[in-house]
Motif scaffolding. Structure first.
Motif, PDB file in Angstrom:
ATOM      1  N   LEU A  65       0.824  -1.211   0.000  1.00  0.00           N
ATOM      2  CA  LEU A  65       0.000   0.000   0.000  1.00  0.00           C
ATOM      3  C   LEU A  65       0.855   1.256   0.000  1.00  0.00           C
ATOM      4  O   LEU A  65       0.419   2.313  -0.492  1.00  0.00           O
ATOM      5  CB  LEU A  65      -0.932  -0.008   1.212  1.00  0.00           C
ATOM      6  CG  LEU A  65      -1.958  -1.143   1.258  1.00  0.00           C
ATOM      7  CD1 LEU A  65      -2.771  -1.066   2.540  1.00  0.00           C
ATOM      8  CD2 LEU A  65      -2.874  -1.105   0.043  1.00  0.00           C
ATOM      9  N   LEU A  66       2.066   1.169   0.527  1.00  0.00           N
ATOM     10  CA  LEU A  66       2.947   2.346   0.572  1.00  0.00           C
ATOM     11  C   LEU A  66       3.356   2.795  -0.826  1.00  0.00           C
ATOM     12  O   LEU A  66       3.607   3.979  -1.046  1.00  0.00           O
ATOM     13  CB  LEU A  66       4.186   2.023   1.406  1.00  0.00           C
ATOM     14  CG  LEU A  66       5.062   3.206   1.844  1.00  0.00           C
ATOM     15  CD1 LEU A  66       4.284   4.136   2.764  1.00  0.00           C
ATOM     16  CD2 LEU A  66       6.324   2.708   2.538  1.00  0.00           C
ATOM     17  N   THR A  67       3.399   1.852  -1.774  1.00  0.00           N
ATOM     18  CA  THR A  67       3.797   2.215  -3.130  1.00  0.00           C
ATOM     19  C   THR A  67       2.752   3.078  -3.821  1.00  0.00           C
ATOM     20  O   THR A  67       3.064   3.706  -4.843  1.00  0.00           O
ATOM     21  CB  THR A  67       4.042   0.948  -3.963  1.00  0.00           C
ATOM     22  OG1 THR A  67       2.838   0.160  -4.012  1.00  0.00           O
ATOM     23  CG2 THR A  67       5.155   0.110  -3.356  1.00  0.00           C
ATOM     24  N   PHE A  68       1.513   3.122  -3.304  1.00  0.00           N
ATOM     25  CA  PHE A  68       0.518   4.028  -3.856  1.00  0.00           C
ATOM     26  C   PHE A  68       0.887   5.489  -3.586  1.00  0.00           C
ATOM     27  O   PHE A  68       0.495   6.379  -4.335  1.00  0.00           O
ATOM     28  CB  PHE A  68      -0.862   3.737  -3.265  1.00  0.00           C
ATOM     29  CG  PHE A  68      -1.543   2.546  -3.867  1.00  0.00           C
ATOM     30  CD1 PHE A  68      -2.092   2.613  -5.141  1.00  0.00           C
ATOM     31  CD2 PHE A  68      -1.641   1.364  -3.171  1.00  0.00           C
ATOM     32  CE1 PHE A  68      -2.730   1.521  -5.696  1.00  0.00           C
ATOM     33  CE2 PHE A  68      -2.277   0.266  -3.721  1.00  0.00           C
ATOM     34  CZ  PHE A  68      -2.820   0.344  -4.988  1.00  0.00           C
ATOM     35  N   LEU A  69       1.620   5.727  -2.509  1.00  0.00           N
ATOM     36  CA  LEU A  69       1.937   7.095  -2.097  1.00  0.00           C
ATOM     37  C   LEU A  69       3.319   7.540  -2.548  1.00  0.00           C
ATOM     38  O   LEU A  69       3.520   8.712  -2.853  1.00  0.00           O
ATOM     39  CB  LEU A  69       1.831   7.203  -0.566  1.00  0.00           C
ATOM     40  CG  LEU A  69       0.475   6.827   0.044  1.00  0.00           C
ATOM     41  CD1 LEU A  69       0.555   6.900   1.568  1.00  0.00           C
ATOM     42  CD2 LEU A  69      -0.619   7.738  -0.483  1.00  0.00           C
TER      43      LEU A  69
END
Length: 299
Positions: free
Chosen positions: A120-124
């Motif tokens: 999910l961190l790669t979305f940001l």
């Protein structure tokens, strides 16, 4: 007595006619440019000159643009490269995504929450262009076909979508299989994947279209022009006007035939780039529709 929202009510005769008109205009807006591109690629020099650009009315038709396009070998080689990269990349990406999504959909799996947080961190936050290039270079993948596959092997969005679908499968189904002694790989292969054909087909289409349309990684990582995929050849010829044919410099022309108009050749390359996606999509659309219906019934 419950009242339905306005958008859920059955339209009247005027509303039905308006909806049909709007849908017809949308379909025409989508199909008419494709029609012009295909017709221009099949037109002669006289028809292109008479139209002053893209041809809209059928006239003299010719396959000279396609014959010349595949005579030099550049486009043929680029098509084979694109097909190989798309097939290999889609198989790797779909396999890794399915395995990762199934593992992250099991609450008791090893390091479930930290790994999900990293995804999910790669979305940001993205790694950026220079760190990407340094990583690919340090792995020795520059000027290699693997540079077109491995950096984009897994997309976080596709992984999250497939994980959500796996989590919607009733736990009783997988629990009964575990009681019978089935391993996790057997459950995935025999139970989960057959129930997930719709989402698997759609995710596979997303990956395949992404690999087929990708050109930036090829421009960035491939130094050998012979390894260029079709989209890079399309960009070099259509946008930058570079020659694809040895025949345009004096050799390699088809004996007894004049060169086709440049616009027809450009549109022929566009058609060649569109055909695989247009051919595959109807088959995937059938699985996608079935998956949506099954999900609606389960919900």
């Amino acid at each position: 007595m419950t009242t339905s929202p306005p958008w859920a009510e059955r339209p009247g005769r005027a509303g039905g006619l308006a909806k049909g008109l709007v849908l017809t205009l949308v379909v025409a807006a989508v199909l008419f440019p494709i029609y012009m591109v295909v017709l221009t690629s099949l037109s002669t020099q006289e028809a292109v000159s008479r139209a002053g650009g893209l041809v809209t009315a059928p006239g003299e038709l010719s396959l000279a643009a396609y014959r010349q396009l595949f005579a030099g070998g550049v486009v043929t080689r680029a098509v084979l490269v694109s097909l190989g990269v798309t097939a290999t990349g889609t198989a790797i990406s779909l396999g890794v995504t399915v395995l990762a999504a199934y593992g992250l959909s099991r609450p008791g799996s090893l390091m479930h929450r930290p790994l999900l947080f990293l995804v999910l961190l790669t979305f940001l936050f993205g790694p950026g262009l220079i760190p990407n290039y340094l990583l690919v270079s340090s792995l020795g993948l520059v000027d290699s076909y693997w540079a077109l596959i491995l950096p984009t092997a897994v997309t976080a969005f596709n992984l999250v979508v497939m994980r959500s679908f796996f989590m919607g499968i009733p736990g009783e189904v997988t629990d009964s299989a575990r009681i019978d002694g089935a391993s996790e790989f057997r459950i995935l292969r025999r139970i989960v994947l057959p129930m997930s054909r719709g989402v698997t087909a759609v995710i596979g289409l997303f990956y395949a279209v992404g690999y087929w349309n990708s050109f930036f990684n090829a421009v960035l990582y491939l130094n050998d022009n012979a390894k260029w995929p079709l989209q890079v050849v399309l960009r070099q010829y259509v946008l930058q006007g570079q020659s694809l044919f040895v025949g345009q410099s004096g050799t390699g022309t088809i004996p007894g035939q004049a060169l086709p108009p440049g616009l027809a050749v450009q549109m022929a390359i566009v058609v060649v780039a569109l055909v695989p996606v247009l051919f595959v999509y109807p088959f995937v659309q059938r699985h996608f529709t079935k998956g949506v219906i099954v999900g609606a019934v389960k919900g």
